[in-house]
Design a protein around this motif. Structure first.
Motif, PDB file in Angstrom:
ATOM      1  N   THR A 118       0.946  -1.406  -0.111  1.00 44.41           N
ATOM      2  CA  THR A 118      -0.067  -0.010  -0.111  1.00 44.41           C
ATOM      3  C   THR A 118       0.752   1.350  -0.095  1.00 44.41           C
ATOM      4  O   THR A 118       0.417   2.183  -0.740  1.00 44.41           O
ATOM      5  CB  THR A 118      -1.099   0.029   1.045  1.00 44.41           C
ATOM      6  N   PHE A 119       2.400   1.439   0.516  1.00 43.33           N
ATOM      7  CA  PHE A 119       2.920   2.582   1.386  1.00 43.33           C
ATOM      8  C   PHE A 119       3.783   2.457  -0.628  1.00 43.33           C
ATOM      9  O   PHE A 119       2.936   3.504  -0.920  1.00 43.33           O
ATOM     10  CB  PHE A 119       4.009   2.315   1.556  1.00 43.33           C
ATOM     11  N   TYR A 120       3.568   1.657  -1.216  1.00 42.16           N
ATOM     12  CA  TYR A 120       4.192   2.061  -2.434  1.00 42.16           C
ATOM     13  C   TYR A 120       4.120   1.845  -3.324  1.00 42.16           C
ATOM     14  O   TYR A 120       4.192   3.258  -3.849  1.00 42.16           O
ATOM     15  CB  TYR A 120       5.299   0.415  -2.962  1.00 42.16           C
ATOM     16  N   LEU A 121       2.316   1.911  -3.989  1.00 40.61           N
ATOM     17  CA  LEU A 121       1.255   2.238  -4.069  1.00 40.61           C
ATOM     18  C   LEU A 121       0.890   3.677  -4.332  1.00 40.61           C
ATOM     19  O   LEU A 121       0.275   4.304  -5.053  1.00 40.61           O
ATOM     20  CB  LEU A 121       0.570   1.080  -4.647  1.00 40.61           C
ATOM     21  N   ARG A 122       0.620   3.640  -2.337  1.00 38.47           N
ATOM     22  CA  ARG A 122       0.277   5.283  -2.639  1.00 38.47           C
ATOM     23  C   ARG A 122       1.257   6.377  -3.277  1.00 38.47           C
ATOM     24  O   ARG A 122       0.824   6.904  -3.847  1.00 38.47           O
ATOM     25  CB  ARG A 122      -0.343   5.328  -1.286  1.00 38.47           C
ATOM     26  N   SER A 123       3.019   5.584  -2.731  1.00 34.55           N
ATOM     27  CA  SER A 123       3.420   7.019  -3.093  1.00 34.55           C
ATOM     28  C   SER A 123       3.948   7.152  -4.422  1.00 34.55           C
ATOM     29  O   SER A 123       5.186   7.660  -4.963  1.00 34.55           O
ATOM     30  CB  SER A 123       4.646   6.524  -2.090  1.00 34.55           C
ATOM     31  N   ARG A 124       3.872   6.046  -5.601  1.00 38.97           N
ATOM     32  CA  ARG A 124       3.755   5.599  -6.928  1.00 38.97           C
ATOM     33  C   ARG A 124       5.413   5.470  -6.924  1.00 38.97           C
ATOM     34  O   ARG A 124       6.014   6.077  -7.606  1.00 38.97           O
ATOM     35  CB  ARG A 124       3.400   6.685  -7.524  1.00 38.97           C
ATOM     36  N   LEU A 125       5.663   4.505  -6.131  1.00 42.44           N
ATOM     37  CA  LEU A 125       6.977   3.902  -6.185  1.00 42.44           C
ATOM     38  C   LEU A 125       7.353   2.660  -6.419  1.00 42.44           C
ATOM     39  O   LEU A 125       7.061   1.767  -5.873  1.00 42.44           O
ATOM     40  CB  LEU A 125       7.647   4.531  -5.204  1.00 42.44           C
ATOM     41  N   PRO A 127       8.731  -0.644  -9.306  1.00 47.28           N
ATOM     42  CA  PRO A 127      10.320  -0.433  -9.875  1.00 47.28           C
ATOM     43  C   PRO A 127      10.384   0.105 -11.326  1.00 47.28           C
ATOM     44  O   PRO A 127       9.835   0.616 -12.286  1.00 47.28           O
ATOM     45  CB  PRO A 127      10.071  -1.789  -9.982  1.00 47.28           C
ATOM     46  N   PHE A 128      11.570   0.895 -11.576  1.00 43.28           N
ATOM     47  CA  PHE A 128      12.782   1.412 -12.998  1.00 43.28           C
ATOM     48  C   PHE A 128      11.453   3.123 -12.464  1.00 43.28           C
ATOM     49  O   PHE A 128      11.822   3.774 -13.423  1.00 43.28           O
ATOM     50  CB  PHE A 128      12.474   1.223 -13.720  1.00 43.28           C
ATOM     51  N   LYS A 129      11.229   3.663 -11.451  1.00 46.57           N
ATOM     52  CA  LYS A 129      10.856   4.504 -11.227  1.00 46.57           C
ATOM     53  C   LYS A 129      11.875   5.654 -11.397  1.00 46.57           C
ATOM     54  O   LYS A 129      12.651   5.806 -10.419  1.00 46.57           O
ATOM     55  CB  LYS A 129       9.375   5.339 -10.006  1.00 46.57           C
ATOM     56  N   LYS A 130      11.996   6.802 -12.376  1.00 43.11           N
ATOM     57  CA  LYS A 130      12.869   7.795 -12.273  1.00 43.11           C
ATOM     58  C   LYS A 130      12.596   8.622 -11.109  1.00 43.11           C
ATOM     59  O   LYS A 130      11.645   9.025 -11.245  1.00 43.11           O
ATOM     60  CB  LYS A 130      12.615   8.551 -13.616  1.00 43.11           C
ATOM     61  N   ALA A 131      13.808   9.145 -10.364  1.00 44.27           N
ATOM     62  CA  ALA A 131      13.737  10.101  -9.992  1.00 44.27           C
ATOM     63  C   ALA A 131      13.176  11.674  -9.319  1.00 44.27           C
ATOM     64  O   ALA A 131      13.677  11.520 -10.879  1.00 44.27           O
ATOM     65  CB  ALA A 131      14.972  10.452  -8.695  1.00 44.27           C
ATOM     66  N   GLU A 132      12.259  11.973  -8.724  1.00 47.15           N
ATOM     67  CA  GLU A 132      11.843  12.945  -9.304  1.00 47.15           C
ATOM     68  C   GLU A 132      12.574  14.120  -8.237  1.00 47.15           C
ATOM     69  O   GLU A 132      11.701  15.567  -8.321  1.00 47.15           O
ATOM     70  CB  GLU A 132      10.164  12.883  -8.209  1.00 47.15           C
ATOM     71  N   ASN A 133      13.376  14.057  -7.512  1.00 45.53           N
ATOM     72  CA  ASN A 133      14.293  14.872  -7.103  1.00 45.53           C
ATOM     73  C   ASN A 133      14.628  15.795  -7.940  1.00 45.53           C
ATOM     74  O   ASN A 133      15.113  15.792  -8.784  1.00 45.53           O
ATOM     75  CB  ASN A 133      14.858  14.508  -6.086  1.00 45.53           C
ATOM     76  N   PRO A 134      14.818  17.188  -7.696  1.00 46.92           N
ATOM     77  CA  PRO A 134      15.064  18.528  -8.586  1.00 46.92           C
ATOM     78  C   PRO A 134      16.501  18.727  -8.757  1.00 46.92           C
ATOM     79  O   PRO A 134      17.171  19.533  -9.556  1.00 46.92           O
ATOM     80  CB  PRO A 134      14.454  19.740  -7.939  1.00 46.92           C
ATOM     81  N   ASP A 135      17.541  17.917  -7.338  1.00 45.04           N
ATOM     82  CA  ASP A 135      19.021  18.245  -8.636  1.00 45.04           C
ATOM     83  C   ASP A 135      19.316  16.849  -7.005  1.00 45.04           C
ATOM     84  O   ASP A 135      19.218  16.844  -6.360  1.00 45.04           O
ATOM     85  CB  ASP A 135      18.471  19.743  -7.108  1.00 45.04           C
ATOM     86  N   VAL A 136      20.679  16.476  -6.884  1.00 45.23           N
ATOM     87  CA  VAL A 136      20.674  16.081  -6.764  1.00 45.23           C
ATOM     88  C   VAL A 136      21.743  15.844  -5.599  1.00 45.23           C
ATOM     89  O   VAL A 136      22.174  15.002  -4.510  1.00 45.23           O
ATOM     90  CB  VAL A 136      22.356  15.166  -7.721  1.00 45.23           C
ATOM     91  N   ARG A 137      21.380  17.793  -5.021  1.00 50.92           N
ATOM     92  CA  ARG A 137      22.347  17.952  -3.880  1.00 50.92           C
ATOM     93  C   ARG A 137      21.683  17.135  -3.041  1.00 50.92           C
ATOM     94  O   ARG A 137      21.456  17.295  -1.627  1.00 50.92           O
ATOM     95  CB  ARG A 137      22.524  18.938  -3.345  1.00 50.92           C
ATOM     96  N   THR A 138      20.441  17.043  -3.044  1.00 49.13           N
ATOM     97  CA  THR A 138      19.335  16.556  -2.074  1.00 49.13           C
ATOM     98  C   THR A 138      19.544  15.741  -1.160  1.00 49.13           C
ATOM     99  O   THR A 138      18.377  14.785  -0.449  1.00 49.13           O
ATOM    100  CB  THR A 138      17.236  16.813  -2.338  1.00 49.13           C
ATOM    101  N   THR A 139      20.326  15.287  -2.312  1.00 46.90           N
ATOM    102  CA  THR A 139      20.584  13.534  -1.023  1.00 46.90           C
ATOM    103  C   THR A 139      21.788  13.110  -1.096  1.00 46.90           C
ATOM    104  O   THR A 139      21.854  12.571  -0.124  1.00 46.90           O
ATOM    105  CB  THR A 139      20.432  12.592  -2.714  1.00 46.90           C
ATOM    106  N   ASP A 140      22.390  14.085  -0.451  1.00 47.95           N
ATOM    107  CA  ASP A 140      23.622  14.914  -0.399  1.00 47.95           C
ATOM    108  C   ASP A 140      23.658  15.760   1.177  1.00 47.95           C
ATOM    109  O   ASP A 140      23.324  15.077   2.422  1.00 47.95           O
ATOM    110  CB  ASP A 140      24.575  14.955  -0.865  1.00 47.95           C
ATOM    111  N   ASP A 141      23.835  16.940   0.636  1.00 43.67           N
ATOM    112  CA  ASP A 141      23.525  18.165   2.133  1.00 43.67           C
ATOM    113  C   ASP A 141      22.688  19.544   1.809  1.00 43.67           C
ATOM    114  O   ASP A 141      23.054  19.714   2.945  1.00 43.67           O
ATOM    115  CB  ASP A 141      25.281  18.303   2.557  1.00 43.67           C
ATOM    116  N   HIS A 142      22.169  19.179   0.697  1.00 41.23           N
ATOM    117  CA  HIS A 142      21.078  20.521   0.304  1.00 41.23           C
ATOM    118  C   HIS A 142      19.703  20.078   1.068  1.00 41.23           C
ATOM    119  O   HIS A 142      18.613  18.996   0.351  1.00 41.23           O
ATOM    120  CB  HIS A 142      21.467  20.881  -0.633  1.00 41.23           C
ATOM    121  N   PHE A 143      18.743  20.989   1.486  1.00 42.21           N
ATOM    122  CA  PHE A 143      16.987  20.909   1.789  1.00 42.21           C
ATOM    123  C   PHE A 143      16.941  21.661  -0.400  1.00 42.21           C
ATOM    124  O   PHE A 143      17.372  22.956   0.444  1.00 42.21           O
ATOM    125  CB  PHE A 143      16.972  21.698   2.408  1.00 42.21           C
TER     126      PHE A 143
END
Length: 173
Positions: A118-125, A127-143
């Motif tokens: 249910t969590f995966y379906l509700r979050s639309r996650l 397999p093979f879904k492309k990441a939606e984060n606007p900048d790769v720095r959001t996975t490291d040290d920026h908000f």
């Protein structure tokens, strides 16, 4: 029609929290906040509704318990009753203490697995879904705070700069 959004970058979660509160107080709508780790209290500061996944977990647990009871009653009492350890299988209620571990395990199994699905379906996650984060720095040290522009764009950018944003970008979405 493409909409304009502003991405405000922050490098500290405490500054981000204060900025979210200031932006919400100024009556701007925050579309999304991208973080490298969970920030405690951010959902309340953004005004997000509480999750209902605990309710679905309870319902899935009840479903698992029901399946366990029906399954054990059919297998051990109706379909193929056996005399195990001198205990005859005349009724389900007489043998229920022996079935408690199975009922517990099926309850936990159904709740855990169906809740994850249910969590995966509700979050639309999926397999093979492309990441939606606007900048790769959001996975490291920026908000990144994403705010849709409605009306006073300059005032919003000034508010974000005063709130401690280290970088502000206008993006067509």
């Amino acid at each position: 029609m493409a909409s304009k959004v502003i991405h405000a970058y922050f490098n500290d979660d405490d500054i981000l929290m204060q900025a979210v509160k200031k932006v919400k107080a100024a009556k701007h709508h925050i579309e999304e906040v991208y973080c490298p780790f969970p920030v405690h209290g951010l959902d309340k500061a953004m005004g997000l509704a509480p999750t209902r996944i605990a309710i679905t977990s309870f319902m899935y647990g009840c479903l698992g318990l029901t399946v366990a009871i029906v399954m054990m009653n059919y297998i051990m009492i109706e379909d193929w009753p056996q005399d195990i350890g001198g205990k005859p299988s005349f009724s389900y209620i007489e043998n229920m203490p022996a079935f408690v571990p199975i009922m517990f395990e099926m309850t936990v199994f159904f709740a855990a697995h169906l809740m994850v699905i249910t969590f995966y379906l509700r979050s639309r996650l999926w397999p093979f879904k492309k990441a939606e984060n606007p900048d790769v720095r959001t996975t490291d040290d920026h908000f990144v705070m994403e705010i849709e522009v409605h009306g006073d764009e300059k005032g919003l950018m000034t508010l974000l700069q005063e709130s401690g944003a280290v970088e502000i970008n206008k993006v067509e979405k």
